[in-house]
Design a protein around this motif. Structure first.
Motif, PDB file in Angstrom:
ATOM      1  N   SER A   7       9.096  19.360   0.335  1.00  0.00           N
ATOM      2  CA  SER A   7       8.904  20.421   1.335  1.00  0.00           C
ATOM      3  C   SER A   7       8.306  19.810   2.597  1.00  0.00           C
ATOM      4  O   SER A   7       7.103  19.552   2.678  1.00  0.00           O
ATOM      5  CB  SER A   7       8.022  21.537   0.786  1.00  0.00           C
ATOM      6  OG  SER A   7       6.783  21.019   0.383  1.00  0.00           O
ATOM      7  N   ASN A   9       7.816  21.125   5.544  1.00  0.00           N
ATOM      8  CA  ASN A   9       7.027  22.010   6.406  1.00  0.00           C
ATOM      9  C   ASN A   9       5.599  22.189   5.926  1.00  0.00           C
ATOM     10  O   ASN A   9       4.767  22.743   6.638  1.00  0.00           O
ATOM     11  CB  ASN A   9       7.708  23.379   6.518  1.00  0.00           C
ATOM     12  CG  ASN A   9       9.078  23.265   7.163  1.00  0.00           C
ATOM     13  OD1 ASN A   9       9.336  22.334   7.908  1.00  0.00           O
ATOM     14  ND2 ASN A   9       9.959  24.197   6.867  1.00  0.00           N
ATOM     15  N   LYS A  11       1.735  21.236   4.839  1.00  0.00           N
ATOM     16  CA  LYS A  11       0.738  20.330   5.434  1.00  0.00           C
ATOM     17  C   LYS A  11      -0.187  19.868   4.327  1.00  0.00           C
ATOM     18  O   LYS A  11      -0.931  20.683   3.799  1.00  0.00           O
ATOM     19  CB  LYS A  11      -0.059  21.057   6.507  1.00  0.00           C
ATOM     20  CG  LYS A  11       0.805  21.430   7.694  1.00  0.00           C
ATOM     21  CD  LYS A  11      -0.037  21.550   8.923  1.00  0.00           C
ATOM     22  CE  LYS A  11       0.622  21.857  10.174  1.00  0.00           C
ATOM     23  NZ  LYS A  11       1.823  22.105  10.560  1.00  0.00           N
ATOM     24  N   PRO A  13       3.092  17.047   4.126  1.00  0.00           N
ATOM     25  CA  PRO A  13       4.417  17.154   3.512  1.00  0.00           C
ATOM     26  C   PRO A  13       4.398  16.647   2.064  1.00  0.00           C
ATOM     27  O   PRO A  13       3.724  15.680   1.760  1.00  0.00           O
ATOM     28  CB  PRO A  13       5.293  16.252   4.378  1.00  0.00           C
ATOM     29  CG  PRO A  13       4.552  16.087   5.650  1.00  0.00           C
ATOM     30  CD  PRO A  13       3.107  16.244   5.339  1.00  0.00           C
TER      31      PRO A  13
END
Length: 132
Positions: A7, A9, A11, A13
């Protein structure tokens, strides 16, 4: 083994060390499973004329009801030919009869509107009348 970003996107990644071929296979399997569960809504068309007789009208209305009960959308087309264009009120009268005939099993998506020499109206199944 490959380093695969799961993923991008998030935080930070998320990345995993996995077999990329197996990962792609799993993703493909999930996508096909989701596609299987989707319901495809077909648009059925029933054509009328301004001088459609009572018996023909009833048979066509039976088909319209059957299509709506199956969960399909229905497009009602009313074609005018020649001098019938001078009597568009007869066509609108038929459209109103169709609208009254589907009460309880369907609803009108778009009111009758003229497109050249034909009037069209979209019907869809009524959500609270479905037994599925």
């Amino acid at each position: 083994m490959d380093l695969v970003e799961i993923s991008p996107n998030a935080k930070p990644p998320v990345a995993k060390i996995i077999d990329y071929g197996k990962y792609r296979y799993e993703q493909q399997k999930k996508a096909s499973e989701a596609k299987k569960k989707q319901k495809v809504i077909e648009i059925k068309e029933v054509k009328f004329r301004p001088n459609t007789d009572e018996n023909d009208f009833n048979i066509k209305m039976r088909n319209v009801r059957k299509f709506l009960e199956q969960g399909n959308k229905v497009k009602i087309t009313l074609r005018f030919r020649g001098r019938e264009m001078a009597h568009q009120e007869l066509g609108m009268e038929i459209m109103n009869r169709v609208e009254k005939g589907i009460e309880g099993i369907g609803k009108v998506d778009s009111k009758p509107n003229m497109e050249g020499r034909q009037a069209t109206m979209m019907l869809s199944p009524d959500n609270n009348s479905e037994n599925k």
